[in-house]
Design a protein around this motif. Structure first.
Motif, PDB file in Angstrom:
ATOM      1  N   ARG A 212      -3.024  11.950   8.048  1.00 29.17           N
ATOM      2  CA  ARG A 212      -2.866  11.057   9.209  1.00 29.17           C
ATOM      3  C   ARG A 212      -3.831  10.030   9.293  1.00 29.17           C
ATOM      4  O   ARG A 212      -3.492   8.981   9.560  1.00 29.17           O
ATOM      5  CB  ARG A 212      -2.568  12.018  10.414  1.00 29.17           C
ATOM      6  N   ASP A 213      -5.115  10.553   9.039  1.00 25.88           N
ATOM      7  CA  ASP A 213      -6.547   9.565   9.166  1.00 25.88           C
ATOM      8  C   ASP A 213      -6.385   8.556   8.260  1.00 25.88           C
ATOM      9  O   ASP A 213      -6.521   7.267   8.342  1.00 25.88           O
ATOM     10  CB  ASP A 213      -7.676  10.567   9.097  1.00 25.88           C
ATOM     11  N   SER A 214      -5.930   8.737   7.027  1.00 23.26           N
ATOM     12  CA  SER A 214      -5.849   7.905   5.979  1.00 23.26           C
ATOM     13  C   SER A 214      -4.812   6.815   6.285  1.00 23.26           C
ATOM     14  O   SER A 214      -4.866   5.670   6.014  1.00 23.26           O
ATOM     15  CB  SER A 214      -5.601   8.720   4.565  1.00 23.26           C
ATOM     16  N   ALA A 215      -3.534   7.360   6.549  1.00 22.58           N
ATOM     17  CA  ALA A 215      -2.576   6.387   6.722  1.00 22.58           C
ATOM     18  C   ALA A 215      -2.698   5.519   7.931  1.00 22.58           C
ATOM     19  O   ALA A 215      -2.307   4.260   7.826  1.00 22.58           O
ATOM     20  CB  ALA A 215      -1.570   7.282   7.511  1.00 22.58           C
ATOM     21  N   GLN A 216      -3.431   6.086   8.944  1.00 26.55           N
ATOM     22  CA  GLN A 216      -3.806   5.164  10.127  1.00 26.55           C
ATOM     23  C   GLN A 216      -4.810   3.963   9.884  1.00 26.55           C
ATOM     24  O   GLN A 216      -4.659   2.744  10.244  1.00 26.55           O
ATOM     25  CB  GLN A 216      -4.439   5.935  11.386  1.00 26.55           C
ATOM     26  N   ARG A 217      -5.717   4.582   8.966  1.00 27.76           N
ATOM     27  CA  ARG A 217      -6.933   3.731   8.524  1.00 27.76           C
ATOM     28  C   ARG A 217      -6.185   2.546   7.519  1.00 27.76           C
ATOM     29  O   ARG A 217      -6.797   1.310   7.581  1.00 27.76           O
ATOM     30  CB  ARG A 217      -7.924   4.252   7.683  1.00 27.76           C
ATOM     31  N   ILE A 218      -5.401   2.801   6.598  1.00 33.99           N
ATOM     32  CA  ILE A 218      -4.681   2.001   5.605  1.00 33.99           C
ATOM     33  C   ILE A 218      -3.671   0.984   6.350  1.00 33.99           C
ATOM     34  O   ILE A 218      -3.811  -0.096   6.092  1.00 33.99           O
ATOM     35  CB  ILE A 218      -3.848   2.670   4.566  1.00 33.99           C
ATOM     36  N   SER A 219      -3.012   1.724   7.176  1.00 34.78           N
ATOM     37  CA  SER A 219      -2.107   0.610   7.982  1.00 34.78           C
ATOM     38  C   SER A 219      -2.643  -0.507   8.728  1.00 34.78           C
ATOM     39  O   SER A 219      -2.139  -1.557   8.974  1.00 34.78           O
ATOM     40  CB  SER A 219      -0.967   1.340   8.864  1.00 34.78           C
ATOM     41  N   GLU A 220      -3.998  -0.233   9.340  1.00 32.83           N
ATOM     42  CA  GLU A 220      -4.605  -0.978  10.339  1.00 32.83           C
ATOM     43  C   GLU A 220      -5.516  -1.597   9.713  1.00 32.83           C
ATOM     44  O   GLU A 220      -6.298  -2.732  10.187  1.00 32.83           O
ATOM     45  CB  GLU A 220      -5.327  -0.107  11.273  1.00 32.83           C
ATOM     46  N   SER A 221      -5.610  -1.482   8.164  1.00 35.20           N
ATOM     47  CA  SER A 221      -6.340  -2.571   7.406  1.00 35.20           C
ATOM     48  C   SER A 221      -5.953  -3.884   7.327  1.00 35.20           C
ATOM     49  O   SER A 221      -4.635  -4.194   7.638  1.00 35.20           O
ATOM     50  CB  SER A 221      -6.621  -2.076   6.111  1.00 35.20           C
ATOM     51  N   ASP A 222      -6.846  -4.794   6.887  1.00 35.31           N
ATOM     52  CA  ASP A 222      -6.476  -6.523   6.582  1.00 35.31           C
ATOM     53  C   ASP A 222      -5.849  -6.526   5.323  1.00 35.31           C
ATOM     54  O   ASP A 222      -5.509  -7.849   4.870  1.00 35.31           O
ATOM     55  CB  ASP A 222      -7.582  -7.288   6.914  1.00 35.31           C
ATOM     56  N   ALA A 223      -5.677  -5.518   4.450  1.00 34.24           N
ATOM     57  CA  ALA A 223      -4.857  -5.705   3.335  1.00 34.24           C
ATOM     58  C   ALA A 223      -3.679  -6.109   3.299  1.00 34.24           C
ATOM     59  O   ALA A 223      -2.860  -6.055   4.196  1.00 34.24           O
ATOM     60  CB  ALA A 223      -5.027  -4.466   2.457  1.00 34.24           C
ATOM     61  N   ALA A 224      -3.164  -6.761   2.052  1.00 27.67           N
ATOM     62  CA  ALA A 224      -1.725  -7.210   1.955  1.00 27.67           C
ATOM     63  C   ALA A 224      -0.778  -5.818   2.159  1.00 27.67           C
ATOM     64  O   ALA A 224      -1.013  -4.834   1.714  1.00 27.67           O
ATOM     65  CB  ALA A 224      -1.483  -7.987   0.566  1.00 27.67           C
ATOM     66  N   PRO A 225       0.328  -6.163   2.635  1.00 28.59           N
ATOM     67  CA  PRO A 225       1.337  -5.063   2.652  1.00 28.59           C
ATOM     68  C   PRO A 225       1.731  -4.368   1.363  1.00 28.59           C
ATOM     69  O   PRO A 225       1.653  -2.940   1.471  1.00 28.59           O
ATOM     70  CB  PRO A 225       2.616  -5.795   3.348  1.00 28.59           C
ATOM     71  N   THR A 226       1.647  -5.116   0.322  1.00 34.90           N
ATOM     72  CA  THR A 226       1.963  -4.466  -1.075  1.00 34.90           C
ATOM     73  C   THR A 226       0.690  -3.483  -1.363  1.00 34.90           C
ATOM     74  O   THR A 226       0.884  -2.434  -1.916  1.00 34.90           O
ATOM     75  CB  THR A 226       2.052  -5.299  -1.878  1.00 34.90           C
ATOM     76  N   ASP A 227      -0.414  -3.821  -0.907  1.00 35.36           N
ATOM     77  CA  ASP A 227      -1.639  -3.058  -1.561  1.00 35.36           C
ATOM     78  C   ASP A 227      -1.543  -1.850  -0.212  1.00 35.36           C
ATOM     79  O   ASP A 227      -2.081  -0.801  -0.985  1.00 35.36           O
ATOM     80  CB  ASP A 227      -2.717  -3.985  -1.205  1.00 35.36           C
ATOM     81  N   LYS A 228      -1.582  -2.072   0.900  1.00 31.12           N
ATOM     82  CA  LYS A 228      -1.287  -1.030   2.005  1.00 31.12           C
ATOM     83  C   LYS A 228      -0.264  -0.104   1.247  1.00 31.12           C
ATOM     84  O   LYS A 228      -0.448   1.213   1.499  1.00 31.12           O
ATOM     85  CB  LYS A 228      -0.783  -1.652   3.232  1.00 31.12           C
ATOM     86  N   LEU A 229       0.870  -0.529   0.890  1.00 34.79           N
ATOM     87  CA  LEU A 229       2.003   0.506   0.683  1.00 34.79           C
ATOM     88  C   LEU A 229       1.588   1.311  -0.569  1.00 34.79           C
ATOM     89  O   LEU A 229       1.669   2.642  -0.580  1.00 34.79           O
ATOM     90  CB  LEU A 229       3.367  -0.242   0.480  1.00 34.79           C
ATOM     91  N   ARG A 230       0.930   0.443  -1.497  1.00 33.37           N
ATOM     92  CA  ARG A 230       0.439   1.467  -2.637  1.00 33.37           C
ATOM     93  C   ARG A 230      -0.521   2.313  -2.341  1.00 33.37           C
ATOM     94  O   ARG A 230      -0.624   3.572  -2.694  1.00 33.37           O
ATOM     95  CB  ARG A 230      -0.298   0.342  -3.620  1.00 33.37           C
ATOM     96  N   ALA A 231      -1.476   1.981  -1.498  1.00 33.51           N
ATOM     97  CA  ALA A 231      -2.548   2.978  -1.168  1.00 33.51           C
ATOM     98  C   ALA A 231      -1.936   4.156  -0.367  1.00 33.51           C
ATOM     99  O   ALA A 231      -2.233   5.359  -0.450  1.00 33.51           O
ATOM    100  CB  ALA A 231      -3.428   2.407  -0.352  1.00 33.51           C
ATOM    101  N   LEU A 232      -0.915   3.996   0.620  1.00 36.00           N
ATOM    102  CA  LEU A 232       0.043   5.028   1.233  1.00 36.00           C
ATOM    103  C   LEU A 232       0.638   5.821   0.130  1.00 36.00           C
ATOM    104  O   LEU A 232       0.529   7.272   0.449  1.00 36.00           O
ATOM    105  CB  LEU A 232       0.823   4.339   2.217  1.00 36.00           C
ATOM    106  N   ILE A 233       1.256   5.525  -0.689  1.00 37.48           N
ATOM    107  CA  ILE A 233       2.082   6.321  -1.705  1.00 37.48           C
ATOM    108  C   ILE A 233       1.069   7.045  -2.531  1.00 37.48           C
ATOM    109  O   ILE A 233       1.087   8.175  -2.732  1.00 37.48           O
ATOM    110  CB  ILE A 233       2.653   5.409  -2.652  1.00 37.48           C
TER     111      ILE A 233
END
Length: 206
Positions: free
Chosen positions: A72-93
């Motif tokens: 949960r903590d990682s997902a929130q941090r990733i989703s709220e970051s300024d990275a591009a959506p593709t990079d965010k989704l890769r990180a979440l996966i």
């Protein structure tokens, strides 16, 4: 609200008890597992176990929180970051698949047995799972809006991706040919390939 507020237990359950609970519930199933078996697996008396936990349900909840808090903590941090959506989704996966491999027993037990949770524990877990899925949906929607991802139903896409990632806990072999990090990268490559708009090579690894 803390875990102890929900469960009525002391904040920290010893590691050996959680490991033992995961092993016994994975082997026997929640319904057939007993606190006596868990105590024996942990190398302690049943009375000693009762000092830390009052029920199997409390242990099932604690097994979920063992990996879910990190996710949960990682997902929130990733989703709220300024990275591009593709990079965010890769990180979440990658984060989700790696967690499924590291906490394999806990994940397998919870996904198979979570219906046994009741009351506030069930409500709390449900809210946490909803928020985690929403983080995926938010990133996917951002990608659709920016043109990085194909248009579609972000909710359905999030469910499909999470189903694939979470199920890793059931089949991953720690002694197999691929490490969990390699599997996480492969999942990210394949799943992102299906999400990207034609001609969009963002997220491709060099």
């Amino acid at each position: 609200m803390t875990d102890s507020d929900i469960t009525g237990e002391k904040p920290q359950i010893p590691e050996r008890i959680l490991v033992a609970a995961a092993r016994v519930m994975e082997r026997e199933g929640f319904a057939n597992a007993s606190l006596r078996q868990i105590a024996e697996e942990a190398g302690m008396t049943k009375a000693g176990l009762y000092y830390h936990v009052a029920s199997k349900e409390t242990l099932l909840y604690a097994l979920h929180e063992r990996f879910a808090i990190k996710l949960r903590d990682s997902a929130q941090r990733i989703s709220e970051s300024d990275a591009a959506p593709t990079d965010k989704l890769r990180a979440l996966i990658v984060e989700t698949v790696q967690t499924a491999g590291v906490y394999q027993s806990e994940g397998t037990v919870f996904l198979r047995e979570y219906a046994h949770l009741t009351g506030e524990m069930a409500v709390t877990v449900g809210k946490g799972r909803d928020q985690f899925r929403t983080d995926f949906e938010t990133v996917i929607k951002e990608g659709m809006d920016s043109g990085e991802f194909r248009s579609g139903d972000a909710h359905l896409d999030a469910l499909a991706i999470l189903g694939a990632c979470n199920f890793t806990a059931f089949w991953f072999d720690p002694e197999g040919a691929m490490k969990i990090e390699q599997i996480a990268d492969a999942f990210a490559d394949r799943l992102l390939y299906g999400m990207r708009t034609p001609g969009n090579d963002k997220g491709e690894k060099a």
